[in-house]
Structure formats: structure tokens, C-alpha cells
Design a protein around this motif. Structure first.
Motif, PDB file in Angstrom:
ATOM      1  N   VAL A  60       5.359  -8.253  -5.220  1.00 49.17           N
ATOM      2  CA  VAL A  60       5.250  -6.794  -5.190  1.00 49.17           C
ATOM      3  C   VAL A  60       6.205  -6.246  -4.140  1.00 49.17           C
ATOM      4  O   VAL A  60       6.620  -6.959  -3.218  1.00 49.17           O
ATOM      5  N   SER A  61       6.538  -4.982  -4.299  1.00 48.86           N
ATOM      6  CA  SER A  61       7.386  -4.286  -3.328  1.00 48.86           C
ATOM      7  C   SER A  61       6.658  -3.053  -2.817  1.00 48.86           C
ATOM      8  O   SER A  61       5.929  -2.397  -3.574  1.00 48.86           O
ATOM      9  N   ILE A  62       6.860  -2.758  -1.560  1.00 50.45           N
ATOM     10  CA  ILE A  62       6.416  -1.484  -0.993  1.00 50.45           C
ATOM     11  C   ILE A  62       7.667  -0.703  -0.640  1.00 50.45           C
ATOM     12  O   ILE A  62       8.510  -1.170   0.132  1.00 50.45           O
ATOM     13  N   THR A  63       7.778   0.463  -1.236  1.00 51.60           N
ATOM     14  CA  THR A  63       8.965   1.300  -1.088  1.00 51.60           C
ATOM     15  C   THR A  63       8.594   2.618  -0.410  1.00 51.60           C
ATOM     16  O   THR A  63       7.557   3.212  -0.712  1.00 51.60           O
ATOM     17  N   GLY A  64       9.432   3.059   0.495  1.00 53.54           N
ATOM     18  CA  GLY A  64       9.231   4.346   1.156  1.00 53.54           C
ATOM     19  C   GLY A  64      10.506   5.166   1.129  1.00 53.54           C
ATOM     20  O   GLY A  64      11.599   4.603   1.290  1.00 53.54           O
ATOM     21  N   ASP A  65      10.375   6.460   0.928  1.00 50.00           N
ATOM     22  CA  ASP A  65      11.571   7.308   0.899  1.00 50.00           C
ATOM     23  C   ASP A  65      11.436   8.546   1.785  1.00 50.00           C
ATOM     24  O   ASP A  65      12.080   9.574   1.550  1.00 50.00           O
ATOM     25  N   THR A  66      10.588   8.439   2.813  1.00 50.70           N
ATOM     26  CA  THR A  66      10.523   9.525   3.792  1.00 50.70           C
ATOM     27  C   THR A  66      11.879   9.669   4.472  1.00 50.70           C
ATOM     28  O   THR A  66      12.500   8.668   4.849  1.00 50.70           O
ATOM     29  N   ARG A  67      12.345  10.912   4.638  1.00 50.99           N
ATOM     30  CA  ARG A  67      13.708  11.131   5.139  1.00 50.99           C
ATOM     31  C   ARG A  67      13.895  10.595   6.553  1.00 50.99           C
ATOM     32  O   ARG A  67      14.907   9.959   6.858  1.00 50.99           O
ATOM     33  N   LEU A  71       9.773   7.241  10.759  1.00 46.22           N
ATOM     34  CA  LEU A  71       8.519   7.513  10.062  1.00 46.22           C
ATOM     35  C   LEU A  71       8.442   6.717   8.756  1.00 46.22           C
ATOM     36  O   LEU A  71       7.384   6.196   8.410  1.00 46.22           O
ATOM     37  N   ARG A  72       9.568   6.632   8.059  1.00 49.92           N
ATOM     38  CA  ARG A  72       9.602   5.880   6.801  1.00 49.92           C
ATOM     39  C   ARG A  72       9.194   4.425   7.036  1.00 49.92           C
ATOM     40  O   ARG A  72       8.367   3.870   6.312  1.00 49.92           O
ATOM     41  N   ALA A 152      -5.985  -0.647  -5.626  1.00 45.51           N
ATOM     42  CA  ALA A 152      -6.908  -0.364  -4.523  1.00 45.51           C
ATOM     43  C   ALA A 152      -6.199  -0.087  -3.204  1.00 45.51           C
ATOM     44  O   ALA A 152      -6.815   0.438  -2.274  1.00 45.51           O
ATOM     45  N   VAL A 153      -4.922  -0.467  -3.113  1.00 45.15           N
ATOM     46  CA  VAL A 153      -4.199  -0.241  -1.855  1.00 45.15           C
ATOM     47  C   VAL A 153      -3.719   1.205  -1.829  1.00 45.15           C
ATOM     48  O   VAL A 153      -2.867   1.601  -2.628  1.00 45.15           O
ATOM     49  N   PRO A 154      -4.241   2.031  -0.932  1.00 41.92           N
ATOM     50  CA  PRO A 154      -3.883   3.465  -0.936  1.00 41.92           C
ATOM     51  C   PRO A 154      -2.468   3.684  -0.424  1.00 41.92           C
ATOM     52  O   PRO A 154      -2.012   2.977   0.488  1.00 41.92           O
ATOM     53  N   PRO A 155      -1.740   4.653  -0.996  1.00 42.57           N
ATOM     54  CA  PRO A 155      -0.416   4.994  -0.475  1.00 42.57           C
ATOM     55  C   PRO A 155      -0.525   5.444   0.975  1.00 42.57           C
ATOM     56  O   PRO A 155      -1.534   6.014   1.403  1.00 42.57           O
ATOM     57  N   THR A 156       0.526   5.163   1.727  1.00 40.01           N
ATOM     58  CA  THR A 156       0.598   5.626   3.109  1.00 40.01           C
ATOM     59  C   THR A 156       1.800   6.551   3.220  1.00 40.01           C
ATOM     60  O   THR A 156       2.945   6.110   3.085  1.00 40.01           O
ATOM     61  N   GLY A 157       1.548   7.838   3.431  1.00 38.71           N
ATOM     62  CA  GLY A 157       2.648   8.791   3.429  1.00 38.71           C
ATOM     63  C   GLY A 157       3.335   8.763   2.072  1.00 38.71           C
ATOM     64  O   GLY A 157       2.695   8.886   1.034  1.00 38.71           O
ATOM     65  N   ARG A 158       4.648   8.515   2.083  1.00 42.82           N
ATOM     66  CA  ARG A 158       5.403   8.423   0.840  1.00 42.82           C
ATOM     67  C   ARG A 158       5.632   6.968   0.400  1.00 42.82           C
ATOM     68  O   ARG A 158       6.345   6.715  -0.583  1.00 42.82           O
TER      69      ARG A 158
END
Length: 235
Positions: A60-67, A71-72, A152-158
Motif C-alpha cells: 500500500v501507499s500513503i500519499t499526501g499533497d498538502t502544499r 505539514l505534508r 478503517a485507517v482514517p485519513p490524516t489531513g490530506r
């Protein structure tokens, strides 16, 4: 040229080989060397040990795109931490590694590397979810458990989690099956040599190599040694 009496000499050789350190290895369809059960590849020895893998494995991958970069990255790692904390409640284990697998824990998750995701201001990291293949469990049951955990794993931010590729398998310490495989080779070699009469013996090569593996089915693997034997007249 040394002629080995199949059962006696091979058994002695098996006893003299020290086991390799325990490790868990990933088995993928692309590493399969068999065309049985729909998996294509080059040939493998006829003498193989077929068994259920120890774990079903899904990357699996966890991806974030907060600018904001800081924080990202904070959001991505926080979501990894949340996944680790949730894993036990959903009957899964988390691990890292492309070939040799090691547990992903609260002590080492900060070592996961981040890579660019091909989009501006976007990064990702990846790890694997493992489901122990218990007796009677099929691939669908394993996939369902993985899917429930991901949900079941909740998103964190973006930051968001998603599957990457298809489910594969892993095996704990393949070299623990060396003696069993050698016994299978010895028995087959002895039976074959006996068909030629008492004046023939067996020369075996390849027993000093590590145990190899390929995928046999959705939940099974072939374990084998790259060994071959030749029937020859005794000296």
C-alpha cells in the motif's frame, strides 16, 4: 567423478549444512518459474515442495499533497503511525521491504523513505500489509481482511492510503525446508537408479545452493533446490 549413493550420501550432506539465518521473503507472480495454475515463467525442477505460504501480502501507499512540505510529511507519517496502531485490531501485520521483509513498528516507521508522486507538492511512502494464511483461508478472505483494514485507517489531513499492485505472498525462512527437499530428491533419485539395476548409482549436483521459490497458486508456493542428478554406472 564421484558417484553418490542417493539416500545415504545425500542425507549426510543435509545434516552437514547449517541453516541460514531466519528471514521472511516476498514471493511475487513475476518471480514464478512455473506455468502451473496460470503463472508463467521458466522451468523449475520437477521435485518441489508445494505448501501454503505463511502470509498474504499487499503493498500500500500513503500519499499526501498538502502544499506545505513540513505539514505534508507530518500528515503522511502520522497516518503511517495510525495504521500501525490499528493493525492488531484488524488481524493484520505491517512490514517493510521489497524482497526481505521486516516488521514495521512504532520504533522504526520514521525510517520509511518518501518519494515524489509525480505531481507538484505531492509525496508518498509505501509499506506492506500482511495477513497470516490460517488453515482453510483462501485468497478472497485474505483480500477482504486487507480491504477492511485499509478502509478503517482514517485519513490524516490530506494524506490517503491506497493499494499498490496485486496481492502476493511471503514465506518465513525458506531454508528451513532444505532437509525435507533433499529427502524428496534422495528418494526420487534412489527410486530412479533402482530401475536401472544394482550396477548404477546417482551423481547429484546443486544441493549446496540456497532454497529457491516461486508462486504455485493464489495462496501456495513451490520451494525447491536447483539440483539435478544423473544416473551412472558405479565405479
Amino acid at each position: 567423478m564421484r558417484i553418490i549413493r542417493a539416500l545415504t550420501a545425500i542425507s549426510l550432506m543435509a545434516a552437514s549444512i547449517l541453516p541460514a539465518p531466519a528471514q521472511e521473503v516476498v514471493v511475487t507472480a513475476t518471480r514464478s518459474a512455473s506455468n502451473r495454475d496460470g503463472f508463467q515463467g521458466t522451468s523449475i525442477p520437477i521435485i518441489t515442495l508445494r505448501r501454503t505460504a505463511d502470509f498474504a501480502v499487499q503493498r500500500v501507499s500513503i500519499t499526501g499533497d498538502t502544499r506545505d512540505e513540513a505539514l505534508r510529511r507530518k500528515e503522511i507519517y502520522a497516518m503511517v503511525r495510525s495504521a500501525i496502531e490499528q493493525a492488531g485490531k484488524h488481524g493484520v501485520e505491517l512490514a517493510t521491504g521489497d524482497y526481505v521483509v521486516e516488521a514495521l513498528t512504532l520504533a522504526n516507521y520514521g525510517d520509511l523513505l518518501l518519494s515524489r508522486d509525480g505531481r507538484p507538492d505531492s509525496e508518498r511512502t509505501s509499506f506492506i500489509i500482511k495477513v497470516k494464511l490460517e488453515p482453510g483461508m483462501d485468497a478472497r478472505a485474505a483480500l477482504d481482511r486487507i480491504a477492511r483494514f485499509i478502509k478503517a485507517v482514517p485519513p490524516t489531513g490530506r494524506a490517503q492510503i491506497e493499494k499498490s499492485g496485486d496481492m502476493t505472498l511471503s514465506v518465513l525462512n525458506p531454508d528451513q525446508y532444505r532437509t525435507k527437499i533433499i529427502e524428496m530428491i534422495a528418494a526420487d533419485a534412489a527410486t530412479t537408479a533402482a530401475r536401472f539395476g544394482t550396477g548404477y548409482g546417482v551423481e547429484v549436483r546443486g544441493l549446496d545452493r540456497p532454497v529457491e521459490w516461486s508462486r504455485a497458486s493464489l495462496t501456495e508456493v513451490f520451494l525447491y533446490l536447483p539440483a539435478a542428478y544423473v544416473i551412472r554406472p558405479k565405479d
